[in-house]
Design an enzyme around this catalytic site. Structure first.
Site, mmCIF file in Angstrom:
data_model
loop_
_atom_site.group_PDB
_atom_site.id
_atom_site.type_symbol
_atom_site.label_atom_id
_atom_site.label_comp_id
_atom_site.label_asym_id
_atom_site.label_seq_id
_atom_site.Cartn_x
_atom_site.Cartn_y
_atom_site.Cartn_z
ATOM 1 N N GLY A 189 -12.973 39.771 -13.849
ATOM 2 C CA GLY A 189 -14.157 38.933 -13.762
ATOM 3 C C GLY A 189 -15.289 39.545 -14.553
ATOM 4 O O GLY A 189 -16.043 40.383 -14.051
ATOM 5 N N SER B 12 -21.786 44.000 -15.144
ATOM 6 C CA SER B 12 -21.137 45.132 -14.479
ATOM 7 C C SER B 12 -20.244 45.915 -15.433
ATOM 8 O O SER B 12 -20.020 47.118 -15.232
ATOM 9 C CB SER B 12 -20.337 44.661 -13.266
ATOM 10 N N SER C 75 -6.238 36.007 -15.094
ATOM 11 C CA SER C 75 -5.881 37.252 -14.418
ATOM 12 C C SER C 75 -4.410 37.345 -14.034
ATOM 13 O O SER C 75 -3.767 38.365 -14.314
ATOM 14 C CB SER C 75 -6.776 37.449 -13.192
ATOM 15 N N HIS D 232 -13.809 32.844 -6.719
ATOM 16 C CA HIS D 232 -14.095 33.011 -5.298
ATOM 17 C C HIS D 232 -13.357 32.016 -4.407
ATOM 18 O O HIS D 232 -13.740 31.811 -3.252
ATOM 19 C CB HIS D 232 -15.607 32.909 -5.058
#
Length: 216
Positions: A46, A52, A124, A144
């Site tokens: 993600g 991040s 993924s 999510h």
């Protein structure tokens, strides 16, 4: 090894598009630095626009390992048009779909971290199915829904080496957060119930667990 990023790295993190608050980012960085001591790649599921990733990549650089980031760059469910987390600036007007890859690349370039990251562009489960090596760190921050969160956990947690760290973002136990954090919460509970993980840190909605056993 420092467990807090240099000011320029923290500034790049704060300047990037994304949703992770600073306290959770600092906790993520500390976990990635610790995991880097294993000498294995650090993986993020993600990517969005690389907020991040800046922290994971800097931790990887410090440890002399590679950061890997997995994303199809078409946006998660809650980032699509009509949802609260949609950003029109991330839409490719030519094809009419989200494309966060150009913004992600600019984020890494501005932070001076391009050469420390391998961007795996794809879904993924498909990437996990062909991945063959051990990992020192897995950070799950993808879709999510239960379908996507479960696929991320089942696809990547088995690749964690003994002593490796599993970080899960947006863990919200309150049922009112069904569309933002209940699926991550459920894979967090599953990881604990498996007996393969021991929780070592909690900061906001970020959970960090260490792999201490088999049987994921």
């Amino acid at each position: 090894m420092a467990t807090a990023p240099q000011p320029e790295i923290l500034a790049a993190f704060e300047a990037a598009k994304g949703f992770m608050p600073v306290d959770e980012g600092l906790a993520l960085y500390a976990a990635a630095v610790e995991a880097g001591a294993l000498g294995l790649p650090l993986l993020e599921v993600g990517t969005y626009c690389g907020r991040s990733t800046v922290l994971v990549a800097d931790a990887a650089r410090a440890a002399g390992v590679t950061a890997l980031t997995v994303d199809h760059h078409r946006g998660s469910e809650e980032q699509q048009p009509g949802w609260d987390y949609h950003d029109p600036e991330t839409v490719d007007l030519e094809v009419g779909l989200m494309d966060t890859l150009p913004t992600f690349r600019r984020t890494l370039f501005k932070a001076g971290l391009e050469e420390h990251v391998i961007a795996l562009v794809g879904r993924s489960p498909q990437v996990a199915a062909v991945w063959g090596g051990p990992l020192g760190f897995v950070f799950i921050d993808g879709g999510h829904t239960d379908e996507h969160a479960t696929a991320d956990y089942e696809g990547w947690a088995p690749h964690l080496a003994d002593g490796g760290l599993l970080a899960i973002h947006d863990v919200f136990p309150d049922p009112k957060d069904e569309f933002t954090g209940q699926a991550p919460y459920r894979i967090y509970l599953r990881a604990l119930a498996s007996g393969a993980f021991t929780e070592i840190a909690t900061t906001g909605s970020l959970r960090v667990l260490r792999r201490t056993g088999a049987g994921i």
